[in-house]
Design a protein around this motif. Structure first.
Motif, short mmCIF file in Angstrom:
data_model
loop_
_atom_site.label_atom_id
_atom_site.label_comp_id
_atom_site.label_asym_id
_atom_site.label_seq_id
_atom_site.Cartn_x
_atom_site.Cartn_y
_atom_site.Cartn_z
N UNK A 122 81.72 17.87 -49.27
CA UNK A 122 81.28 19.24 -48.96
C UNK A 122 82.15 20.28 -49.65
N UNK A 123 83.40 19.94 -49.92
CA UNK A 123 84.23 20.90 -50.62
C UNK A 123 83.95 20.87 -52.11
N UNK A 124 83.62 19.67 -52.62
CA UNK A 124 83.45 19.55 -54.07
C UNK A 124 82.13 20.13 -54.55
N UNK A 125 81.03 19.78 -53.89
CA UNK A 125 79.71 20.11 -54.43
C UNK A 125 79.50 21.60 -54.73
N UNK A 126 79.76 22.51 -53.78
CA UNK A 126 79.53 23.92 -54.12
C UNK A 126 80.39 24.38 -55.28
N UNK A 127 81.60 23.87 -55.36
CA UNK A 127 82.50 24.34 -56.42
C UNK A 127 82.05 23.84 -57.79
N UNK A 128 81.60 22.58 -57.85
CA UNK A 128 81.11 22.07 -59.12
C UNK A 128 79.90 22.88 -59.57
#
Lengths: 280, 267
Positions: A122-128
């Protein structure tokens, strides 16, 4: 059918943690802005180093375009790296809530693993997604095409990259589990992550592509477990590892996941046996 | 009690508190040392692979790197209170207690939590300065030492100013936002390399908006006795660190606006 029933609590744990973390939108935006700035500096430094090299061979291991794409990729995937234990687990240990997890009729390791994986994802997906929008779409539109995030080498390379990223997520979760166990044993995760952070950031290739470190170190750098977090997915993205090499790279990631999960289970079993719940 | 005496007393109390947990303090310091030291490896690896960069040698770049890290380590140790203003003071209501005390607010915040662990970054920065001295053949005369100390003071003021601005921001957001890291850690990152490597607009930002170049790049050139490839005259490096103090003064101006706006969260 049986498998689905078995997997249900873990899928639910993953999903609930994933959705819970998605609420921290401001944090994601702030993190994104920071990562754009850092990425921009790195790109300018790379451009300066590459620009000054007339000597052939010095930059043979990686072109400037690749180094730039690698930088944006690394900035997007930064939070994939396992330098922190899952704060929820640390809190559960401190408050004694860990006792409930021990009482549940599910495998405690798998439950925490699923939760930690959801936390990371959940932390990675929006940032990518934000980083791709910025570096692959906005930068070329702003006339900074030479700073842009390039597409993968081929369809096959893109697919291999996606598969490898999923493995990287699992690998990261297995390392976070080790940190969780360490935090449980030490009751304080700050010192552990203070030492873990630099090691993880460098050896995963996030700070600098591993290919740019001295040639004599390359073999060791590639087989160590942290390379599977960032450097191996990136090499697949650029098509530097094709055919059997790609399969071997994915296999290496799988091997480390298996090894670290086994180590994590063992360590967790030991820690849990000696853990004392202090009421509350 | 004078303000300065009070400040040292607060610092002593803070250090004493951390010394109660020596293992933790030591581990955090070692962590800082390793964590910041790892970036040295990256700089070294780049030079190892590519050789010099646009006429800059590793020893020269190391001086920028070491100076900036020393500045930030000291400012970060001092300004920790501003960094956690949102989470530890505003949200908990502890800030009201600080307001009630008849002592300067900024002083109380600065003395609140003087981090021993920042010694890790400081030591690492100093080690890199020693390396730079050796590699680039820097002569530490009275003049160059004076420039370095002035630059250090200006740099501490500048980074402290950034932390004050970050704290001020939390009067509006009631949270300590990661966005300020762009200027603190990101500023360290940017100032580690010679200004001349960057794109033009970015050089302007680093000179006129957040004057990091004035406390690191120009003074370091003066110490190295190297002419600026961008054409700034040599005396710039001797006076430019003063902009750090101007920045700090401006930051405290904004801070006063924030304090005036402050309304307790009531918790």
């Amino acid at each position: 059918m049986r498998l689905r029933t078995l997997a249900r609590p873990y899928v639910a744990a993953f999903a609930s943690r994933f959705l819970q973390m998605l609420q921290y939108r401001t944090a994601a935006l702030a993190g994104f802005a920071t990562q754009c700035w850092w990425g921009g500096i790195k790109v300018m430094v790379f451009a300066a180093f590459y620009g000054g090299t007339a000597i052939a061979g010095a930059s043979s291991s990686m072109s400037l375009e690749q180094a730039i794409t690698y930088t944006w990729l690394a900035q997007g995937l930064l939070v994939l790296l396992p330098w922190l234990s899952d704060p929820e687990v640390a809190q559960a240990v401190r408050t004694g809530a860990v006792a409930y997890d021990r009482l549940r009729p599910v495998d405690a390791y798998a439950l925490w693993f699923a939760r930690s994986a959801g936390w990371i994802a959940a932390r990675v997906l929006p940032r990518v997604a934000l980083m791709a929008a910025f570096a692959a779409v906005a930068l070329p539109l702003a006339g900074l095409g030479e700073w842009a995030w390039q597409l993968p080498a081929s369809w096959a390379a893109g697919l291999a990259f996606l598969l490898s990223t999923v493995l990287a997520l699992l690998l990261s979760a297995s390392m976070v589990m080790l940190l969780n166990v360490a935090a449980t044993a030490a009751l304080n995760e700050r010192g552990i992550s203070a030492v873990a952070t630099p090691v993880v950031i460098v050896l995963s290739g996030n700070l600098l592509p591993l290919a740019l470190l001295p040639d004599a170190w390359q073999t060791v750098l590639l087989v160590q477990p942290l390379a599977g977090l960032m450097d191996i997915p990136a090499r697949l993205y650029f098509g530097q590892l094709g055919g059997w090499h790609a399969v071997a790279a994915l296999g290496l990631q799988c091997f480390w996941i298996a090894a670290l999960v086994a180590a994590g289970r063992l360590a967790m079993g030991r820690t849990m046996r000696s853990l004392q719940i202090q009421g509350g | 009690m004078g303000s300065l005496a009070l400040f040292f007393r607060l610092v002593r109390a803070s250090i004493g508190g951390q010394a109660r947990y020596p293992a933790s303090a030591l581990m955090l310091t070692v962590g800082q040392f390793l964590g910041t030291g790892i970036e040295v490896i990256v700089v070294w690896a780049l030079f190892h692979r590519f050789g010099d960069v646009q006429g800059w040698r590793i020893g020269e770049v190391a001086l920028f790197y070491g100076l900036v890290n020393c500045m930030f380590a000291l400012a970060d140790a001092l300004g920790r209170g501003f960094d956690v203003l949102g989470t530890e003071f505003l949200r908990t209501g502890a800030f009201d207690r600080l307001l009630l005390r008849p002592r300067p607010l900024a002083l109380q915040l600065m003395g609140n939590d003087f981090r021993i662990s920042r010694a890790g970054r400081l030591l690492q920065g100093l080690a890199v300065v020693v390396f730079a001295t050796q590699q680039a053949g820097i002569e530490w005369t009275a003049a160059t030492v004076a420039i370095a100390l002035f630059a250090l003071a200006g740099g501490i003021a500048l980074f402290l100013g950034i932390l004050v601005l970050q704290g001020t921001l939390s009067f509006w957001t009631v949270e300590s936002l990661e966005i300020a890291n762009v200027l603190t850690y990101g500023g360290v990152q940017a100032a580690q390399y010679p200004l001349a490597l960057y794109a033009r607009w970015f050089r302007r930002v680093l000179t006129f908006v957040v004057p990091l170049a004035c406390v690191a790049y120009y003074p370091a050139l003066a110490i190295l006795g190297k002419a600026d490839p961008l054409g700034a005259p040599a005396w710039v490096g001797i006076v430019s660190p003063a902009t750090g103090f101007v920045f700090l003064a401006a930051a405290f101006g904004v801070w006063r606006l924030g304090v005036r706006r402050y309304a307790s969260t009531g918790s």
